[in-house]
Scaffold this motif. Sequence first.
Motif, mmCIF file in Angstrom:
data_model
loop_
_atom_site.group_PDB
_atom_site.id
_atom_site.type_symbol
_atom_site.label_atom_id
_atom_site.label_comp_id
_atom_site.label_asym_id
_atom_site.label_seq_id
_atom_site.Cartn_x
_atom_site.Cartn_y
_atom_site.Cartn_z
ATOM 1 N N GLN A 1 0.849 -1.192 0.000
ATOM 2 C CA GLN A 1 0.000 0.000 0.000
ATOM 3 C C GLN A 1 0.884 1.241 0.000
ATOM 4 O O GLN A 1 1.865 1.312 0.713
ATOM 5 N N VAL A 2 0.521 2.196 -0.827
ATOM 6 C CA VAL A 2 1.324 3.399 -0.990
ATOM 7 C C VAL A 2 0.872 4.483 -0.030
ATOM 8 O O VAL A 2 -0.319 4.744 0.114
ATOM 9 N N HIS A 3 1.837 5.091 0.629
ATOM 10 C CA HIS A 3 1.545 6.223 1.511
ATOM 11 C C HIS A 3 2.568 7.318 1.297
ATOM 12 O O HIS A 3 3.748 7.033 1.058
ATOM 13 N N ALA A 23 7.812 11.600 2.862
ATOM 14 C CA ALA A 23 8.303 10.234 2.980
ATOM 15 C C ALA A 23 7.342 9.276 2.302
ATOM 16 O O ALA A 23 6.145 9.284 2.584
ATOM 17 N N ALA A 24 7.885 8.464 1.405
ATOM 18 C CA ALA A 24 7.069 7.514 0.658
ATOM 19 C C ALA A 24 7.240 6.106 1.211
ATOM 20 O O ALA A 24 8.346 5.703 1.558
ATOM 21 N N SER A 25 6.150 5.387 1.295
ATOM 22 C CA SER A 25 6.217 3.970 1.643
ATOM 23 C C SER A 25 5.382 3.201 0.635
ATOM 24 O O SER A 25 4.384 3.701 0.132
ATOM 25 N N GLY A 26 5.832 2.005 0.315
ATOM 26 C CA GLY A 26 5.117 1.213 -0.666
ATOM 27 C C GLY A 26 5.762 1.231 -2.030
ATOM 28 O O GLY A 26 5.477 0.379 -2.865
ATOM 29 N N THR A 28 9.579 3.011 -4.140
ATOM 30 C CA THR A 28 10.708 3.931 -4.110
ATOM 31 C C THR A 28 10.534 4.985 -5.190
ATOM 32 O O THR A 28 9.900 4.752 -6.223
ATOM 33 N N THR A 77 13.522 7.455 -1.042
ATOM 34 C CA THR A 77 12.256 7.263 -0.353
ATOM 35 C C THR A 77 11.689 8.562 0.196
ATOM 36 O O THR A 77 10.578 8.574 0.702
ATOM 37 N N THR A 78 12.456 9.637 0.093
ATOM 38 C CA THR A 78 12.014 10.916 0.629
ATOM 39 C C THR A 78 12.347 12.039 -0.340
ATOM 40 O O THR A 78 13.441 12.077 -0.901
ATOM 41 N N TYR A 114 -1.162 9.656 -6.047
ATOM 42 C CA TYR A 114 -1.043 9.541 -4.602
ATOM 43 C C TYR A 114 -0.785 10.905 -3.983
ATOM 44 O O TYR A 114 0.015 11.689 -4.510
#
Length: 125
Positions: A1-3, A23-26, A28, A77-78, A114
């Motif tokens: 899941q993308v956040h 900051a991205a998660s899910g 790069t 990631t950021t 997103y």
Amino acid sequence: QVHLVESGGGLVQSGGSLTLSCAASGFTLDYDATAWFRQAPGKEREAVSCISGSDGSTYYADSVKGRFTISRDNAKTTVYLQMNSLKPDDTAVYYCAARWGVITHTPVPSFYDYWGQGTQVTVSS
């Protein structure tokens, strides 16, 4: 899941500086477009800056050129937005947005899939 999670907003005096982080998660941020938008009360959301994950190319709105700098960390990631010489007109909620699987960026909000929740930036005169 993308956040996407923004941080770094706050209250600053005119002429001051802030650095926003996204900051991205899910996924790069190396095959994507990432952008910072802002929206002031009663105004439309406007693009501030964009960066391409593939080649690092950037876009800046005329109103922030020479004052704001967008960048990414090596881990991809950021994404950061360094804001210098802030003015009261920069007061807005700042949003991070991203779209994965593209090699270019655009300052059009509908291009991005997103979005973060936003962080308030207030510049006092």
